[in-house]
Design a protein around this motif. Sequence first.
Motif, PDB file in Angstrom:
ATOM      1  N   TYR A   5       1.330  -0.848  -0.210  1.00 50.04           N
ATOM      2  CA  TYR A   5       0.120   0.105  -0.061  1.00 50.04           C
ATOM      3  C   TYR A   5       0.506   1.621  -0.159  1.00 50.04           C
ATOM      4  N   LYS A   6      -0.238   2.033  -0.187  1.00 48.75           N
ATOM      5  CA  LYS A   6       1.081   3.838  -0.607  1.00 48.75           C
ATOM      6  C   LYS A   6       0.833   4.054   0.949  1.00 48.75           C
ATOM      7  N   ILE A   7       1.410   5.235   1.690  1.00 46.37           N
ATOM      8  CA  ILE A   7       1.664   5.069   3.165  1.00 46.37           C
ATOM      9  C   ILE A   7       1.763   7.001   3.074  1.00 46.37           C
ATOM     10  N   GLY A   8       1.077   7.418   3.541  1.00 49.04           N
ATOM     11  CA  GLY A   8       0.896   8.676   3.880  1.00 49.04           C
ATOM     12  C   GLY A   8       1.760   9.034   4.798  1.00 49.04           C
ATOM     13  N   LEU A   9       2.152  10.859   5.434  1.00 52.18           N
ATOM     14  CA  LEU A   9       1.872  10.907   6.754  1.00 52.18           C
ATOM     15  C   LEU A   9       1.610  12.449   6.828  1.00 52.18           C
ATOM     16  N   LEU A  10       0.386  12.469   7.289  1.00 53.13           N
ATOM     17  CA  LEU A  10      -0.610  14.146   7.150  1.00 53.13           C
ATOM     18  C   LEU A  10       0.364  14.854   9.039  1.00 53.13           C
ATOM     19  N   SER A  11       0.813  15.626   9.176  1.00 49.97           N
ATOM     20  CA  SER A  11       0.390  16.295  10.336  1.00 49.97           C
ATOM     21  C   SER A  11       0.429  18.205  10.277  1.00 49.97           C
ATOM     22  N   ASN A  12       0.341  18.240  11.893  1.00 52.24           N
ATOM     23  CA  ASN A  12      -0.364  19.696  11.237  1.00 52.24           C
ATOM     24  C   ASN A  12       0.442  20.276  12.768  1.00 52.24           C
TER      25      ASN A  12
END
Length: 123
Positions: free
Chosen positions: A25-32
Amino acid sequence: EEIVPEEFFIDKDLLTKIEGMHREYKIGLLSNFSNDLQPKIENEWGIGSAFDEFIISCDVGVIKPDPAIFNLMLDRLGVKADESVFIDDRIKNIDGAKEMGFHMIFFTDKDQALEELTRILQA
């Protein structure tokens, strides 16, 4: 704002699971969080290879749950919201992802999140 090391820890079991899933799978990290996070992930903690994309809100000028940041991640990963699972520990971010059509997991603990993720991926 400087990251205080005590605020974060790397869960080795969870990282192993993410790395295993990254093969399929494609894995992304999205952070504030602040822009100090990406160098920590890539250099200090050495976990950058577990992710296809990192988006740190201060780098792009928009924060979760704004649809623009979700769309940016979808574009970078080349996937659609309904093909994606969004995991977060803040309900307002979960609600934002839900409105866009993501599968969502409200993170309360590692075991719960992994169980829900397994169920979603097997559906």
